[in-house]
Design a protein around this motif. Structure first.
Motif, PDB file in Angstrom:
ATOM      1  N   THR A 209     -20.615   3.825 -13.136  1.00 28.21           N
ATOM      2  CA  THR A 209     -20.519   4.661 -13.565  1.00 28.21           C
ATOM      3  C   THR A 209     -19.542   5.331 -12.517  1.00 28.21           C
ATOM      4  OG1 THR A 209     -22.341   5.355 -11.755  1.00 28.21           O
ATOM      5  CG2 THR A 209     -22.966   5.540 -13.998  1.00 28.21           C
ATOM      6  N   SER A 210     -19.220   5.072 -11.299  1.00 30.92           N
ATOM      7  CA  SER A 210     -18.322   5.700 -10.274  1.00 30.92           C
ATOM      8  C   SER A 210     -16.551   4.471 -10.075  1.00 30.92           C
ATOM      9  CB  SER A 210     -18.403   5.607  -8.931  1.00 30.92           C
ATOM     10  OG  SER A 210     -18.274   4.206  -8.544  1.00 30.92           O
ATOM     11  N   HIS A 211     -16.846   3.697 -11.219  1.00 32.10           N
ATOM     12  CA  HIS A 211     -16.137   2.117 -11.528  1.00 32.10           C
ATOM     13  C   HIS A 211     -14.810   3.128 -11.856  1.00 32.10           C
ATOM     14  CE1 HIS A 211     -14.021  -0.773 -11.868  1.00 32.10           C
ATOM     15  NE2 HIS A 211     -14.554  -2.013 -10.577  1.00 32.10           N
ATOM     16  N   PRO A 212     -13.481   3.109 -11.537  1.00 33.58           N
ATOM     17  CA  PRO A 212     -12.437   3.625 -11.180  1.00 33.58           C
ATOM     18  C   PRO A 212     -11.736   3.232 -12.828  1.00 33.58           C
ATOM     19  CG  PRO A 212     -11.324   2.515  -9.462  1.00 33.58           C
ATOM     20  CD  PRO A 212     -13.525   2.238  -9.671  1.00 33.58           C
ATOM     21  N   ASP A 213     -11.956   2.149 -13.222  1.00 37.21           N
ATOM     22  CA  ASP A 213     -11.808   1.556 -14.694  1.00 37.21           C
ATOM     23  C   ASP A 213     -12.925   1.795 -15.799  1.00 37.21           C
ATOM     24  OD1 ASP A 213      -9.205   0.330 -15.813  1.00 37.21           O
ATOM     25  OD2 ASP A 213      -9.949  -1.552 -15.840  1.00 37.21           O
ATOM     26  N   ILE A 214     -13.487   2.657 -15.726  1.00 37.59           N
ATOM     27  CA  ILE A 214     -14.836   2.868 -16.909  1.00 37.59           C
ATOM     28  C   ILE A 214     -13.770   3.867 -17.696  1.00 37.59           C
ATOM     29  CG2 ILE A 214     -16.336   4.164 -17.046  1.00 37.59           C
ATOM     30  CD1 ILE A 214     -16.940   1.074 -16.425  1.00 37.59           C
ATOM     31  N   ASP A 215     -14.799   4.057 -18.622  1.00 39.12           N
ATOM     32  CA  ASP A 215     -13.957   5.148 -19.712  1.00 39.12           C
ATOM     33  C   ASP A 215     -15.046   6.043 -20.670  1.00 39.12           C
ATOM     34  OD1 ASP A 215     -11.192   4.763 -19.188  1.00 39.12           O
ATOM     35  OD2 ASP A 215     -11.712   2.113 -20.476  1.00 39.12           O
ATOM     36  N   LYS A 216     -15.917   5.714 -20.010  1.00 45.85           N
ATOM     37  CA  LYS A 216     -17.023   5.703 -20.873  1.00 45.85           C
ATOM     38  C   LYS A 216     -18.450   6.252 -20.366  1.00 45.85           C
ATOM     39  CE  LYS A 216     -19.493   8.370 -24.134  1.00 45.85           C
ATOM     40  NZ  LYS A 216     -19.833   9.997 -25.028  1.00 45.85           N
ATOM     41  N   ILE A 217     -19.236   6.121 -20.579  1.00 47.60           N
ATOM     42  CA  ILE A 217     -20.423   6.626 -19.986  1.00 47.60           C
ATOM     43  C   ILE A 217     -21.814   7.081 -20.339  1.00 47.60           C
ATOM     44  CG2 ILE A 217     -21.951   6.859 -17.388  1.00 47.60           C
ATOM     45  CD1 ILE A 217     -19.812   7.087 -16.016  1.00 47.60           C
ATOM     46  N   MET A 218     -22.545   6.074 -20.975  1.00 52.39           N
ATOM     47  CA  MET A 218     -23.493   6.624 -21.733  1.00 52.39           C
ATOM     48  C   MET A 218     -24.735   6.056 -21.151  1.00 52.39           C
ATOM     49  SD  MET A 218     -22.324   6.433 -24.587  1.00 52.39           S
ATOM     50  CE  MET A 218     -23.302   6.297 -25.934  1.00 52.39           C
ATOM     51  N   PHE A 219     -25.442   7.215 -20.129  1.00 49.17           N
ATOM     52  CA  PHE A 219     -26.351   6.989 -19.980  1.00 49.17           C
ATOM     53  C   PHE A 219     -28.296   7.536 -20.378  1.00 49.17           C
ATOM     54  CE2 PHE A 219     -29.322   9.468 -16.696  1.00 49.17           C
ATOM     55  CZ  PHE A 219     -29.810   8.616 -15.513  1.00 49.17           C
ATOM     56  N   THR A 220     -29.363   7.122 -20.235  1.00 53.55           N
ATOM     57  CA  THR A 220     -30.289   7.991 -20.770  1.00 53.55           C
ATOM     58  C   THR A 220     -31.148   8.000 -19.480  1.00 53.55           C
ATOM     59  OG1 THR A 220     -30.041   7.585 -22.884  1.00 53.55           O
ATOM     60  CG2 THR A 220     -32.347   7.667 -22.499  1.00 53.55           C
ATOM     61  N   GLY A 221     -32.257   8.366 -18.862  1.00 55.63           N
ATOM     62  CA  GLY A 221     -32.919   8.302 -17.757  1.00 55.63           C
ATOM     63  C   GLY A 221     -33.529   9.598 -17.289  1.00 55.63           C
ATOM     64  N   SER A 222     -33.573  10.222 -15.842  1.00 54.15           N
ATOM     65  CA  SER A 222     -34.147  11.889 -15.141  1.00 54.15           C
ATOM     66  C   SER A 222     -32.917  12.078 -15.191  1.00 54.15           C
ATOM     67  CB  SER A 222     -34.661  11.190 -13.850  1.00 54.15           C
ATOM     68  OG  SER A 222     -33.749  10.668 -13.160  1.00 54.15           O
ATOM     69  N   GLU A 223     -33.256  13.705 -14.881  1.00 55.89           N
ATOM     70  CA  GLU A 223     -32.132  14.607 -15.236  1.00 55.89           C
ATOM     71  C   GLU A 223     -31.311  14.842 -14.232  1.00 55.89           C
ATOM     72  OE1 GLU A 223     -33.271  19.380 -15.715  1.00 55.89           O
ATOM     73  OE2 GLU A 223     -32.064  19.739 -13.965  1.00 55.89           O
ATOM     74  N   SER A 224     -31.891  14.068 -12.633  1.00 56.26           N
ATOM     75  CA  SER A 224     -31.565  14.222 -11.546  1.00 56.26           C
ATOM     76  C   SER A 224     -30.843  12.824 -11.042  1.00 56.26           C
ATOM     77  CB  SER A 224     -32.483  13.632 -10.362  1.00 56.26           C
ATOM     78  OG  SER A 224     -33.384  12.485 -10.277  1.00 56.26           O
ATOM     79  N   THR A 225     -30.971  11.791 -11.946  1.00 47.56           N
ATOM     80  CA  THR A 225     -29.863  10.893 -11.633  1.00 47.56           C
ATOM     81  C   THR A 225     -28.331  11.319 -12.721  1.00 47.56           C
ATOM     82  OG1 THR A 225     -31.798   8.879 -12.015  1.00 47.56           O
ATOM     83  CG2 THR A 225     -29.342   8.165 -12.555  1.00 47.56           C
ATOM     84  N   GLY A 226     -28.639  11.734 -13.948  1.00 49.27           N
ATOM     85  CA  GLY A 226     -27.712  12.444 -14.339  1.00 49.27           C
ATOM     86  C   GLY A 226     -27.188  13.543 -14.242  1.00 49.27           C
ATOM     87  N   ARG A 227     -27.632  13.882 -13.192  1.00 52.81           N
ATOM     88  CA  ARG A 227     -26.531  14.811 -12.561  1.00 52.81           C
ATOM     89  C   ARG A 227     -25.621  14.152 -11.302  1.00 52.81           C
ATOM     90  NH1 ARG A 227     -28.030  20.447 -12.729  1.00 52.81           N
ATOM     91  NH2 ARG A 227     -30.243  20.725 -13.875  1.00 52.81           N
ATOM     92  N   LYS A 228     -26.214  13.040 -10.817  1.00 53.66           N
ATOM     93  CA  LYS A 228     -25.341  11.488 -10.003  1.00 53.66           C
ATOM     94  C   LYS A 228     -23.766  11.088 -10.648  1.00 53.66           C
ATOM     95  CE  LYS A 228     -29.993  11.003  -6.770  1.00 53.66           C
ATOM     96  NZ  LYS A 228     -31.025   9.791  -6.357  1.00 53.66           N
ATOM     97  N   ILE A 229     -24.551  10.735 -12.223  1.00 52.46           N
ATOM     98  CA  ILE A 229     -23.881  10.350 -12.863  1.00 52.46           C
ATOM     99  C   ILE A 229     -22.574  11.465 -13.206  1.00 52.46           C
ATOM    100  CG2 ILE A 229     -22.771   9.789 -15.068  1.00 52.46           C
ATOM    101  CD1 ILE A 229     -25.743   7.887 -14.412  1.00 52.46           C
ATOM    102  N   ILE A 230     -22.540  12.763 -13.489  1.00 47.64           N
ATOM    103  CA  ILE A 230     -21.769  13.895 -13.681  1.00 47.64           C
ATOM    104  C   ILE A 230     -20.710  13.208 -12.400  1.00 47.64           C
ATOM    105  CG2 ILE A 230     -20.861  16.112 -14.024  1.00 47.64           C
ATOM    106  CD1 ILE A 230     -23.684  16.129 -15.717  1.00 47.64           C
ATOM    107  N   GLY A 231     -21.618  13.772 -10.953  1.00 49.22           N
ATOM    108  CA  GLY A 231     -21.223  13.769  -9.877  1.00 49.22           C
ATOM    109  C   GLY A 231     -19.874  12.230  -9.560  1.00 49.22           C
ATOM    110  N   ALA A 232     -20.768  11.305 -10.037  1.00 47.62           N
ATOM    111  CA  ALA A 232     -19.832   9.735  -9.606  1.00 47.62           C
ATOM    112  C   ALA A 232     -19.043   9.804 -11.183  1.00 47.62           C
ATOM    113  CB  ALA A 232     -20.848   8.471 -10.427  1.00 47.62           C
ATOM    114  N   SER A 233     -18.748  10.548 -11.717  1.00 42.24           N
ATOM    115  CA  SER A 233     -17.877  10.025 -13.052  1.00 42.24           C
ATOM    116  C   SER A 233     -16.332  11.052 -12.717  1.00 42.24           C
ATOM    117  CB  SER A 233     -17.660  10.912 -14.618  1.00 42.24           C
ATOM    118  OG  SER A 233     -18.255  11.891 -14.272  1.00 42.24           O
ATOM    119  N   SER A 234     -16.319  12.302 -11.731  1.00 41.03           N
ATOM    120  CA  SER A 234     -15.517  12.939 -10.925  1.00 41.03           C
ATOM    121  C   SER A 234     -14.239  11.290 -10.691  1.00 41.03           C
ATOM    122  CB  SER A 234     -15.565  13.880  -9.941  1.00 41.03           C
ATOM    123  OG  SER A 234     -16.005  12.995  -8.772  1.00 41.03           O
TER     124      SER A 234
END
Ligand code: TXE
Length: 469
Positions: A209-234
């Motif tokens: 999810t933090s890979h620089p060549d990703i253009d979209k993230i689809m995530f289903t899981g826990s709230e805490s992981t969701g928050r980490k993914i938002i961070g990774a997407s920066s």
């Protein structure tokens, strides 16, 4: 012992490292699943990137035909995949179990194959014409959970592929095998590189999810992981569709016929042993019908066959993993300590992560079992007297994925439903998702929607062609 592999550029790639996967009902080994390294994430994303341009140039009609062929492959292999799901995830073959999950995979593939998202004239006057086209985003990272492993992966990958994106999917580390087998099978009808996988835990999820060549993230899981993914997407500014589970309230209004709603309430709460994002996780029942509802639910729970889901007479299986098994036990023990009436039903087999079906009456707001997402077969039932009181209860938590209102008077139910904060409020049903109907959470249950035309839009970006007349 069978060894499973990731798929990259249409080829199975052997991993250097593996983890053994066990059946949650019996403890039997199912085989070795690959464990990717961070460098494998680079290779899979590169493969998806290489394939994307050409895939986006395939005509819309041809892409729809290919996605229809994916649906056929899923249909042809439904029984094989259903058995793998049962062995790996635990849900029974029968009832609302793994065959039902496979029917969902087929339906959620057929519908995007049939849908169109044509260019739209958004403005026209004497001087100009502005047309909005929906173009693919590029490479989609899909992070799937373990509760409905194939169906949720399908929700993530099929709309993305349908709209001209390519995908790197990471299944949950708890349930990789059935998903990898599904990917292997549908790759037979997809061009190489359109659907790739990496496997492993959160470390690999974070690398993807933090890979620089990703253009979209689809995530289903826990709230805490969701928050980490938002961070990774920066690091890649990828837009995210986040489905973070819920703590759905169901509200039974006064004067409702308990017998008529009991089965809907039961499966609304115990679907997949309660391990479903939009399950009833707290049941609020008016004093007027409280005892009748508790007794009708008890009657159903008492009759429900629990056991290894490979036996077709069982309708309730084990929990998927030890983490979830311990979490549910802990929340039930806490409710007992807090003075609730804990009623356990069913013959629970020895071994495996089996728990009895548990109804907790005289529960109340503030109890851990009510306020935390139990994600298991333990339903707190809360007595209420006033409508304002129950609406405040339904809306008091941050989670807001689904909710339901149960009533004989459906007009009244609709006025109540309109006051509940949730992505979907069902009336006289719960969790009744449909591939044409947008689904997503409000508040801490996430953002963005999946399914239907809105779901297709979420894996595209608008491109305006503006013509001067
Ligand atoms: O979820 P995680 P877990 C809820 C449910 C459950 C709890 C924990 O309450 O008890 O979450 O489950 C990947 N970057 N739901 O621990 O960790 C992980 O590898 C990127 C509700 O299994 O969120 C897996 O593929 N990815 C839910 C996926 O995220 C990361 C379904 C989900 O795992 C990552 C499942 C990271 N930093 C659990 N860390 C629902 N919405 O239905 C982990 N992952």
């Amino acid at each position: 012992m069978q060894t499973y592999s990731n798929m990259v550029s249409g080829k199975l790639v052997e991993a250097t490292d593996h983890q053994e996967i066990f059946n949650p009902a019996t403890g039997a080994s199912l085989g070795l699943a690959p464990l990717s390294q961070e460098s494998d994430v680079d290779v899979a994303v590169e493969a998806a990137r290489r394939a994307q341009g050409e895939w986006a140039r395939v005509s819309d009609q041809e892409r729809r035909a290919i996605v229809s062929r994916v649906a056929q492959v899923l249909e042809e292999n439904a029984e094989y995949l259903a058995e793998l799901i049962t062995r790996e995830q635990g849900k029974p073959l029968s009832g609302f179990g793994s065959r039902f999950e496979m029917q969902g995979c087929v339906a959620w593939t057929q519908v995007p194959a049939a849908l169109e998202l044509p260019p739209e004239v958004v403005h026209e006057d004497d001087t100009r014409k502005d047309v909005m086209h929906r173009v693919p985003l590029g490479v989609v990272a899909a992070i799937a959970p373990w509760n409905w492993p194939l169906m949720i992966a399908t929700w993530q990958i099929i709309p993305a592929i349908r709209m001209g994106n390519t995908v790197v999917l990471k299944p949950s580390e708890y349930t990789p095998i059935a998903t990898l087998e599904m990917v292997r099978l549908i790759n037979q009808v997809l061009p190489p590189g359109v659907l790739n996988t990496v496997s492993g835990d959160g470390r690999i999820g974070a690398a993807l999810t933090s890979h620089p060549d990703i253009d979209k993230i689809m995530f289903t899981g826990s709230e805490s992981t969701g928050r980490k993914i938002i961070g990774a997407s920066s690091s890649n500014l990828a837009p995210i569709t986040l489905e973070l589970g819920g703590n759905d309230a169901a509200v039974v209004l006064p004067g409702t016929d308990a017998g008529a709603i009991a089965e809907g309430l039961f499966w609304g709460a115990f679907l997949n042993m309660g391990q479903t994002c939009a399950c009833i996780k707290r049941l609020y029942v008016h004093d007027d019908v409280y005892d009748a509802v508790v007794s009708a639910l008890s009657e159903l729970a008492r009759k429900m066959p629990i056991g290894d889901g490979m036996n077709e007479s069982n309708l309730i299986g084990p929990l998927q993993n030890e983490m979830q098994f311990n979490k549910v036990k802990e929340l039930v023990a806490d409710a007992k300590e807090q003075g609730c009436n804990v009623m356990e039903f069913g013959q629970v087999p020895e071994g495996g992560y089996f728990l009895p079906l548990t109804l907790v009456s005289e529960a109340r707001d503030g109890l851990r079992l009510v306020d935390e997402e139990q994600f298991g077969p333990a339903l707190p039932i809360i007595r209420y007297h006033e409508l304002e009181e129950v609406i405040a209860s339904a809306n008091r938590l941050d989670a807001a994925l689904g909710a339901s209102v149960w009533a004989s008077d459906t007009d009244y139910a609709q006025t109540v439903a309109a006051q509940i904060e949730a992505g979907t409020v069902w009336i006289n049903q719960h969790g009744a998702i449909h591939p044409m109907v947008p689904f997503g959470g409000n508040k801490a249950s996430g953002y963005g929607v999946e399914f239907g035309v809105e779901g297709l839009k979420a894996v595209t970006q608008p491109r305006i062609i503006s013509l001067k007349k």
